[in-house]
Scaffold this motif. Structure first.
Motif, short mmCIF file in Angstrom:
data_model
loop_
_atom_site.label_atom_id
_atom_site.label_comp_id
_atom_site.label_asym_id
_atom_site.label_seq_id
_atom_site.Cartn_x
_atom_site.Cartn_y
_atom_site.Cartn_z
N UNK C 84 54.39 -54.75 30.97
CA UNK C 84 55.51 -54.08 30.92
C UNK C 84 56.59 -53.90 31.16
N UNK C 278 48.73 -66.74 41.54
CA UNK C 278 47.80 -66.09 40.65
C UNK C 278 46.72 -65.87 41.86
N UNK C 303 50.55 -61.59 38.24
CA UNK C 303 50.20 -60.75 37.83
C UNK C 303 51.72 -59.79 38.73
N UNK C 304 51.85 -58.89 39.14
CA UNK C 304 52.71 -58.37 39.89
C UNK C 304 52.50 -57.98 41.26
N UNK C 305 51.26 -58.66 41.75
CA UNK C 305 50.61 -58.51 43.48
C UNK C 305 50.75 -59.59 44.60
N UNK C 326 67.62 -55.86 40.56
CA UNK C 326 67.86 -56.29 41.85
C UNK C 326 67.78 -54.81 42.75
N UNK C 344 57.45 -58.51 39.27
CA UNK C 344 57.72 -58.97 38.21
C UNK C 344 57.71 -60.25 37.91
N UNK C 353 61.84 -65.28 29.27
CA UNK C 353 60.61 -65.34 29.05
C UNK C 353 60.67 -67.28 28.81
#
Lengths: 425, 425, 425, 425
Positions: C84, C278, C303-305, C326, C344, C353
């Motif tokens: 996203x 990961x 992933x944002x985990x 921030x 993220x 990127x």
């Protein structure tokens, strides 16, 4: 007057080593094109005709080239060792046998012999002293005030020696000119950094054959020598901790990506400790007590006082030679501390000292500093003098030329711009 | 006389940007603990009470903290931009709106506006001038000799400005004291090296998003800024070529593992060129002619004259904006040269200038240099002065303290050893 | 069925951004010579004629070139965002407006929109799926088993996605061929190391503008991405700590000169934390509790985990936006933790990127992997497949060619030697 | 049948060297904690009871520990030298005198003696062969097919040996299991990279004492050994050029910041050449012709065939020993080429081979590979086998434990996440 020295022309280990020394001296010469050019000029111009000169240096293949250049310039030169462990006996033999230069130096000579050689050198009634750590100058001042009249001046290339000369100056006893060779950019930028950096790690590896990758290396001192040592230890894969007393150098070490902390905190973390501070007892009793079992300590500063070996010996239940240049001190706790090169300059004790390529510039500075003293005899104030900037730049220029590297030069337009303050945004 | 400035209290882009500026200024403050401590002291001691001060600086979040500290110390301070491209409009707005500091700076202002702001600043009749590149001082000397009587002194922090001040001194027009802030170890070791290093590459990446790994990067100049730039470009995986005019710096670059050659040889090899020399036209017509298709050129030296953009524009058949801060000049050969940030300081044009952590020390030097001028009013000779060493060390000490890093200190035994020249081998 | 997508041909933020997107896509193209050559061949050979293809990728300028190449090859391709936050709205606009490629992606879209776009993509009844993290494939398996008959195969380029595909295979649900693009040397050696390395640090600097020199940076994970991140952080002057769960990678980190320790020990030491494991919740409640005031945390894993933001939010007394990307979480202790890019992928959230030069090879692999699936339709077993080695080498060869670099090739004598085992010492 | 070997129990230079060897072997043991733990277990479990084993290795202090561990495990083991130049005579003496292990190895032995020792070893009718370069295995296959029945299997740890085993397999003559020890991560990541890296440069420095800073070093081959060599040469300040035949490795070298070009282009640029390719005549006649005067060449690949010394000798007008391990070949042009270590492995010829810390893991792999062969006697297919992954990880774990480094371990939550493919964004 010089009869004494004339009589006993040398004191070296074994003259039969001369051929090996010659081969090694010639090898070193390949990397010393600047000194070679200076020597060729000296040979023609004889700037040292009639000059008595003594050099107290590490007796290595590179020093041989300095001595040969000075003699080529007409100097009545003799050479003694500045450090009992660093003398290369084959070089000493070759200088005597093949070049007729009196040398008084034997690897491993004891302190009495060392001091006797200092006296022998002073008996030569020098006009110029090339010193290394200021021991000869200190002895002259303390014991032979009457000879100062003979003296045109001295040169000194170690940080340690400069600190001592400053103290002499403060105490009012430095009554002759002394040229600070260490000050030359072409000396300390290169010799103290790239030279000490590579050769210190080389000494450590020859003494131990340990893998440096993954080791925690504590470097005490972040001057030019410490910077070089830390840079090379990192280049070999070590993780570096720096100890310092100067806040500016400390921040520099931090921003170079190193950890900085007091020795008391670093002591239990290090696998290998290297001192390059110029001060005494940087590693001492309280530090040995908390080191890891098998921690290795060594010194690459000028004098062998940076590590308090007496304190360590006092604690030890056993001292054992475990490899050449490597002694293990067993502590009552059962842990051991391993001392490399008896705390003397590890790059000279266990390896071959600074590579020729850096000594080329350092000794070019020495040679030209001596010439500067002679040329300006009677004109220089007592005290410390810098190498003139144009001498420094000229050495750099000769070195680049020998490397086949060319530079940009300013266009007329750029020269004008540099000189103008009215041209703006 | 100051009525003019009192009347028109500021010239900024948009006061409504103040909240964004405030947020960003506060963020920068986290990394500026030294200046914070100085500001707290100034607030109590008011060393600048009654002093009119003008600061010509890059108007960034870090400069904001300097301005706030000076004002806290009682100064009647105004701020103008030293560079048309580097102004951060939100910061300018916040200083006016939230701190009551008059600012005259708009990002992208034209040369006329810039020069008008210099005049506005001088209309303030400064007692102290903080200059950046010496434009304000040069204008004062050339156009407002009568105001020199008001002046206590000036400070300057760029290498470029120092070169100009030296030229002024040589020409006999520097008739007041100027403090060389650039000279401070806590300035040039850090700001010029770590600050310029990181921010220059940051500017290049923001302008282009190219991968630096594997690129050939030509760094023109191997002073402190060049060293930092080369070090960081290598740290990002580039292969570095250095160009120099000074032989000592050139050998240093060689021994640091870089290739050194004249720009004429480097021009066809580089993928990216970065100038940090302080001189003009370091990259010029003859160089553009031989560059690779798509070669990128940028500048991180003080003035936008290091790249001869006029020569490039003269050759170009087309000039095209290809990204923000990135223009492509198409040459008759069909190849193109890409210019970043219009040849102005790339770290300020395309990025945010030096990180706060280094400006903390640089601006601490500026603040303390101003205090030094005031404290020693009437006692300093005209000409260039260094920052006192103890000021320099104190800044380093405060910085380390803020980082939570402690150092070793000399034992009594070590102090004695340092001061003695009789203790030997 | 595909009527829906035909009807609503796109969902992008603002088509008027297309010209900016075009300019940026063209700029990226300069660094993507390999994909360009593949596209030129595709244009002639039309390997994807009649193929419905969906690509779930970061919608960036580089992805644009992949999409354009696939379309040039005849594919009926649509593009959705894999993340996203990473969508570049101008690129999305340009692909729709200038290239007629349906794109469904809006920067900052919420989770519902993201999942709706996955459904829209699947409505296209793909024959080929280019996935990024395996979300689309997971949805297909869980919700659209009936569409699997349409599928020729899928490609996956992230480590995270491969881990999931392996789990699917273990669970017996991977009933079609999946090409492991991440496995290609020209992918993971470059993209995961040099790409992630540079762009992660770029993201951190854009988000914070902090000086990295002298900072302690904790890198969680020492796979290819972690190696690249650690290498670049060190290249910028930071001091690195690595955390790992794998002993071999841990020793590698140690021998690379980094400190290795568990996160619980690293937490109080770090100034900046970067997760690239990961896995999930690598930094969690217990770690936030002991961090320094102002410690910064960010993620560069897929992933944002990796950072347990829920735990942090649960502790925080206040959450404040302090700069773009921030946020400061104030804890009851008074200390704060600063989160970059909402946890993220920081290189896509705050920067642009991976640089084009590495994506050139990664996407060349993607394009050729798709061609491989089509060419071998019906011949490949269900499960994971590697990219053929000769495809991998060919990509490397094209890249070097574009860089103008040539290699040695084996002499007949050397080839014979390589093939012989009888030739000995 | 073993009577022959029983009668003549050893062939070493001088048994009186045993005490020195013992001291050095003990020193090496400090850095080999993993092998120590394995030896302790072997001592209890005696996995090699009744097994005849021959090891063809570099006879160094580290190999001593392998031999001692195997004997402790019950093996009837004998040791021969894999390389005529690498034998450490004191180690050989100690193994015979103090550990009762038959050793047939003399530093500098000629080719006939070497081949005689191979025969002596094979006379032992080995059940297990630890080979190094596959000479013993090749001899067995060519000359002693009838002994293959005795063989349980072989192990091989060099890249060169693996290439030969693959060729044997291709030719259908590898009719027994061979364990590829080189394949283990804990072997090639460390030994080939950090070990070869440091020890190669160590060998160069001991042979020459030249300053590496500022030298152009050409590294032929960018496999693990080449990467290590290039990394360490850069770490010592050199400027690196890489030559390669593999495009992927070539791009990797480029992105690591090195220049890549064919040897023909590199030959006139290098000051020092190091071959680590595993192939023959990587530097040959055409290259010597264009080298700089005084260029130094050496090899760190397994066999002494990478440099075509015959071609060089054929051109030379004079060959002169200029230092230990250093010979100068004078060419008709007047220029000279300096060959180090006679083109044999420079780290073993002029230095002490890989540091113990890496050999610890390599030899742990060897020891466990032998145990694996015995445990799986009769179960393994003929051909090449990898070390089991859990053996590899266990070695890493033991090493870290010995270093006092702990790791993170997965939480139950993370394990679940790793195994699940349904948890998504």
């Amino acid at each position: 007057m010089t009869a004494t020295t004339t009589k006993q022309k040398h004191e070296v280990k074994d003259l039969s080593l001369a051929p090996i020394g010659k081969q090694r001296i010639e090898w070193a010469g390949r990397e010393m094109p600047v000194l070679k050019q200076i020597r060729d000029r000296f040979e023609k111009e004889k700037p040292f005709a009639g000059i008595r000169l003594i050099a107290c240096c590490h007796v290595t293949t590179e020093t041989a080239h300095l001595a040969i250049a000075l003699k080529a310039g007409g100097a009545d030169a003799i050479l003694i060792a500045s450090n009992p462990l660093s003398t290369q006996d084959d070089v000493a033999a070759c200088l005597v046998a093949d070049y007729g230069i009196p040398v008084f130096a034997i690897k491993g000579e004891d302190n009495d012999t060392y001091h006797r050689h200092v006296q022998t050198a002073l008996d030569h009634r020098p006009n110029i002293i090339i010193d290394d750590g200021s021991d000869v100058v200190a002895t002259l001042i303390q014991e032979r005030q009457h000879q100062i009249a003979d003296l045109i001046g001295t040169t000194e290339e170690t940080t340690t020696g400069i600190v001592r000369l400053r103290a002499m100056h403060r105490d009012g006893v430095l009554t002759f000119p002394a040229v600070n060779v260490n000050d030359a950019d072409t000396k300390h930028f290169f010799d103290n950094r790239y030279g000490t950096g590579q050769s210190t790690l080389d000494g450590v590896i020859r003494a131990t054959n340990v893998l440096l990758a993954g080791k925690t290396v504590v470097v005490a001192g972040y001057g030019w020598c410490g910077k070089g040592t830390a840079m090379r230890a990192r280049g070999l894969g070590a993780n570096i901790i720096v100890t310092e007393i100067d806040p500016t150098k400390a921040i520099e070490a931090v921003m170079d990506g190193f950890r900085v902390m007091p020795m008391a905190e670093a002591a239990p973390l290090g696998d290998l400790f290297i001192t390059v501070t110029g001060n005494k007892h940087v590693i001492r009793g309280e530090h040995f007590d908390v080191m890891k079992d098998g921690a290795m300590v060594c010194n690459s500063g000028h004098f062998d006082i940076e590590i308090d070996l007496k304190a360590l010996a006092g604690k030890a239940t056993e001292v054992k030679q475990v490899r050449n240049f490597t002694q293990e001190y067993r502590l009552p706790s059962g842990k051991s501390v391993v001392v490399l090169g008896e705390g003397r300059l590890i790059n000279l004790a266990a390896a071959e000292g600074h590579p020729s390529a850096v000594m080329d510039m350092s000794f070019a500075n020495q040679a030209l500093a001596c010439e500067y003293l002679v040329t300006n005899k009677g004109k220089l104030e007592p005290g410390l003098h810098s190498i003139p900037v144009d001498v420094d730049k000229e050495i750099a220029r000769l070195k680049l030329q020998a490397m086949g590297i060319s530079l940009d030069s300013l266009t007329p337009d750029q020269i004008e711009y540099t000189n103008s303050w009215t041209a703006g945004t």
